[in-house]
Design a protein around this motif. Structure first.
Motif, mmCIF file in Angstrom:
data_model
loop_
_atom_site.group_PDB
_atom_site.id
_atom_site.type_symbol
_atom_site.label_atom_id
_atom_site.label_comp_id
_atom_site.label_asym_id
_atom_site.label_seq_id
_atom_site.Cartn_x
_atom_site.Cartn_y
_atom_site.Cartn_z
ATOM 1 N N ARG A 94 -2.749 -69.818 -10.244
ATOM 2 C CA ARG A 94 -1.400 -70.001 -9.679
ATOM 3 C C ARG A 94 -0.437 -70.534 -10.733
ATOM 4 O O ARG A 94 0.711 -70.092 -10.814
ATOM 5 C CB ARG A 94 -1.448 -70.929 -8.466
ATOM 6 C CG ARG A 94 -1.987 -70.248 -7.231
ATOM 7 C CD ARG A 94 -1.625 -70.983 -5.953
ATOM 8 N NE ARG A 94 -2.187 -72.295 -5.848
ATOM 9 C CZ ARG A 94 -3.256 -72.611 -5.130
ATOM 10 N NH1 ARG A 94 -3.889 -71.685 -4.449
ATOM 11 N NH2 ARG A 94 -3.695 -73.843 -5.073
ATOM 12 N N LYS A 148 3.926 -65.222 -2.928
ATOM 13 C CA LYS A 148 2.951 -65.506 -1.860
ATOM 14 C C LYS A 148 1.661 -66.060 -2.439
ATOM 15 O O LYS A 148 1.075 -66.989 -1.890
ATOM 16 C CB LYS A 148 2.661 -64.246 -1.042
ATOM 17 C CG LYS A 148 3.768 -63.903 -0.081
ATOM 18 C CD LYS A 148 3.439 -62.684 0.725
ATOM 19 C CE LYS A 148 4.608 -62.367 1.633
ATOM 20 N NZ LYS A 148 4.431 -61.113 2.356
ATOM 21 N N PHE A 149 1.200 -65.478 -3.547
ATOM 22 C CA PHE A 149 -0.018 -65.965 -4.191
ATOM 23 C C PHE A 149 0.180 -67.395 -4.697
ATOM 24 O O PHE A 149 -0.677 -68.254 -4.483
ATOM 25 C CB PHE A 149 -0.417 -65.049 -5.354
ATOM 26 C CG PHE A 149 -1.538 -65.618 -6.182
ATOM 27 C CD1 PHE A 149 -2.814 -65.742 -5.646
ATOM 28 C CD2 PHE A 149 -1.318 -66.036 -7.479
ATOM 29 C CE1 PHE A 149 -3.847 -66.275 -6.403
ATOM 30 C CE2 PHE A 149 -2.341 -66.574 -8.235
ATOM 31 C CZ PHE A 149 -3.613 -66.690 -7.698
ATOM 32 N N ARG A 151 2.143 -69.690 -3.619
ATOM 33 C CA ARG A 151 2.253 -70.651 -2.516
ATOM 34 C C ARG A 151 1.015 -70.676 -1.614
ATOM 35 O O ARG A 151 0.934 -71.486 -0.709
ATOM 36 C CB ARG A 151 3.494 -70.332 -1.674
ATOM 37 C CG ARG A 151 4.795 -70.605 -2.415
ATOM 38 C CD ARG A 151 6.045 -70.404 -1.579
ATOM 39 N NE ARG A 151 6.214 -69.009 -1.198
ATOM 40 C CZ ARG A 151 6.268 -68.579 0.066
ATOM 41 N NH1 ARG A 151 6.186 -69.405 1.064
ATOM 42 N NH2 ARG A 151 6.428 -67.300 0.330
ATOM 43 N N SER A 152 0.060 -69.809 -1.896
ATOM 44 C CA SER A 152 -1.109 -69.701 -1.025
ATOM 45 C C SER A 152 -2.068 -70.871 -1.193
ATOM 46 O O SER A 152 -2.059 -71.565 -2.193
ATOM 47 C CB SER A 152 -1.857 -68.405 -1.330
ATOM 48 O OG SER A 152 -2.512 -68.500 -2.588
ATOM 49 N N ASP A 153 -2.904 -71.010 -0.184
ATOM 50 C CA ASP A 153 -4.022 -71.948 -0.323
ATOM 51 C C ASP A 153 -5.294 -71.119 -0.447
ATOM 52 O O ASP A 153 -5.282 -69.898 -0.307
ATOM 53 C CB ASP A 153 -4.085 -72.938 0.839
ATOM 54 C CG ASP A 153 -4.387 -72.283 2.183
ATOM 55 O OD1 ASP A 153 -4.622 -71.064 2.232
ATOM 56 O OD2 ASP A 153 -4.382 -73.003 3.191
ATOM 57 N N LYS A 154 -6.390 -71.769 -0.735
ATOM 58 C CA LYS A 154 -7.648 -71.049 -0.967
ATOM 59 C C LYS A 154 -8.049 -70.203 0.230
ATOM 60 O O LYS A 154 -8.462 -69.058 0.068
ATOM 61 C CB LYS A 154 -8.774 -72.037 -1.291
ATOM 62 C CG LYS A 154 -8.756 -72.522 -2.682
ATOM 63 C CD LYS A 154 -9.948 -73.407 -2.954
ATOM 64 C CE LYS A 154 -9.869 -73.946 -4.365
ATOM 65 N NZ LYS A 154 -10.980 -74.793 -4.705
ATOM 66 N N ASN A 155 -7.935 -70.741 1.433
ATOM 67 C CA ASN A 155 -8.367 -70.001 2.623
ATOM 68 C C ASN A 155 -7.583 -68.700 2.780
ATOM 69 O O ASN A 155 -8.162 -67.649 3.029
ATOM 70 C CB ASN A 155 -8.223 -70.863 3.879
ATOM 71 C CG ASN A 155 -9.214 -72.004 3.892
ATOM 72 O OD1 ASN A 155 -10.270 -71.934 3.288
ATOM 73 N ND2 ASN A 155 -8.862 -73.080 4.565
ATOM 74 N N TRP A 156 -6.250 -68.783 2.625
ATOM 75 C CA TRP A 156 -5.429 -67.590 2.762
ATOM 76 C C TRP A 156 -5.810 -66.565 1.711
ATOM 77 O O TRP A 156 -6.003 -65.391 2.012
ATOM 78 C CB TRP A 156 -3.944 -67.937 2.626
ATOM 79 C CG TRP A 156 -3.060 -66.730 2.675
ATOM 80 C CD1 TRP A 156 -2.557 -66.128 3.783
ATOM 81 C CD2 TRP A 156 -2.604 -65.952 1.563
ATOM 82 N NE1 TRP A 156 -1.810 -65.026 3.425
ATOM 83 C CE2 TRP A 156 -1.826 -64.899 2.060
ATOM 84 C CE3 TRP A 156 -2.781 -66.041 0.185
ATOM 85 C CZ2 TRP A 156 -1.220 -63.950 1.244
ATOM 86 C CZ3 TRP A 156 -2.177 -65.089 -0.636
ATOM 87 C CH2 TRP A 156 -1.416 -64.063 -0.093
ATOM 88 N N PHE A 157 -5.932 -67.006 0.467
ATOM 89 C CA PHE A 157 -6.243 -66.101 -0.631
ATOM 90 C C PHE A 157 -7.570 -65.380 -0.404
ATOM 91 O O PHE A 157 -7.662 -64.165 -0.529
ATOM 92 C CB PHE A 157 -6.277 -66.869 -1.956
ATOM 93 C CG PHE A 157 -6.677 -66.021 -3.125
ATOM 94 C CD1 PHE A 157 -5.803 -65.086 -3.652
ATOM 95 C CD2 PHE A 157 -7.939 -66.146 -3.690
ATOM 96 C CE1 PHE A 157 -6.176 -64.287 -4.721
ATOM 97 C CE2 PHE A 157 -8.318 -65.354 -4.765
ATOM 98 C CZ PHE A 157 -7.433 -64.420 -5.281
ATOM 99 N N VAL A 160 -7.406 -62.779 2.483
ATOM 100 C CA VAL A 160 -6.748 -61.557 2.057
ATOM 101 C C VAL A 160 -7.675 -60.758 1.146
ATOM 102 O O VAL A 160 -7.816 -59.529 1.295
ATOM 103 C CB VAL A 160 -5.408 -61.859 1.334
ATOM 104 C CG1 VAL A 160 -4.849 -60.622 0.652
ATOM 105 C CG2 VAL A 160 -4.393 -62.422 2.324
#
Length: 166
Positions: A94, A148-149, A151-157, A160
């Motif tokens: 990030r 988006k990447f 601002r993402s957190d591990k779970n979201w990443f 996806v």
């Protein structure tokens, strides 16, 4: 493979990989060394381990600090400066993305926006504006995905990523 051989191979590979994300080989090697070191390292330790000059070490450590991926660490009772890097690979990705966005995408977006102000009534001007507008649209999409990447957190990443792999 012995640890020393593996360590050397990793440092060399990370240095080479560094050029793919916009930093020079020495910066990548220093980052790799800090990444695998359990303790913060001094400039002298970096110089000795990588067999590089003080100037090369200092210049590249400062550049890594500017990138936001290396920071100073203080050891009580020591006068030397020590340096360390985060071990969270997703956070590293990030931060590198933030910097590349700032250094590469944002300037290109400004130029492409400016190109829409080109004046003229010829077919050549119309074509130029169409192409640069398409590039601007694509660059904005890339920037949005990167945002988006970042601002993402591990779970979201990972959610996806798993959806993409199905």
């Amino acid at each position: 493979m012995h640890y020393d051989e593996g360590k050397e191979k990793f440092i060399q590979a990370w240095g080479t990989l560094g050029s793919a994300w916009g930093i020079n080989k020495a910066m990548g090697q220093i980052h790799a060394l800090l990444l695998i070191s359990e303790e913060a390292l001094s400039t002298e330790e970096v110089m000795e381990e990588l067999q590089i000059s003080r100037g090369n070490a200092n210049m590249n450590i400062r550049a890594l600090i500017d990138w936001g991926i290396v920071s100073k660490a203080y050891k009580p009772g020591e006068r030397k400066e020590y340096f360390t890097t985060g071990k969270d690979v997703l956070e590293l990705a990030r931060q590198v993305s933030r910097e590349r966005r700032r250094r590469e995408i944002e300037p290109v977006m400004r130029v492409l926006e400016e190109m829409q102000q080109v004046e003229g009534d010829t077919a050549e001007v119309a074509h130029f504006k169409t192409v640069t507008k398409d590039l601007e649209g694509f660059t904005k999409q890339v920037d949005g995905a990167l945002d988006k990447f970042i601002r993402s957190d591990k779970n979201w990443f990972f959610q996806v990523l798993m959806r993409l792999m199905k």
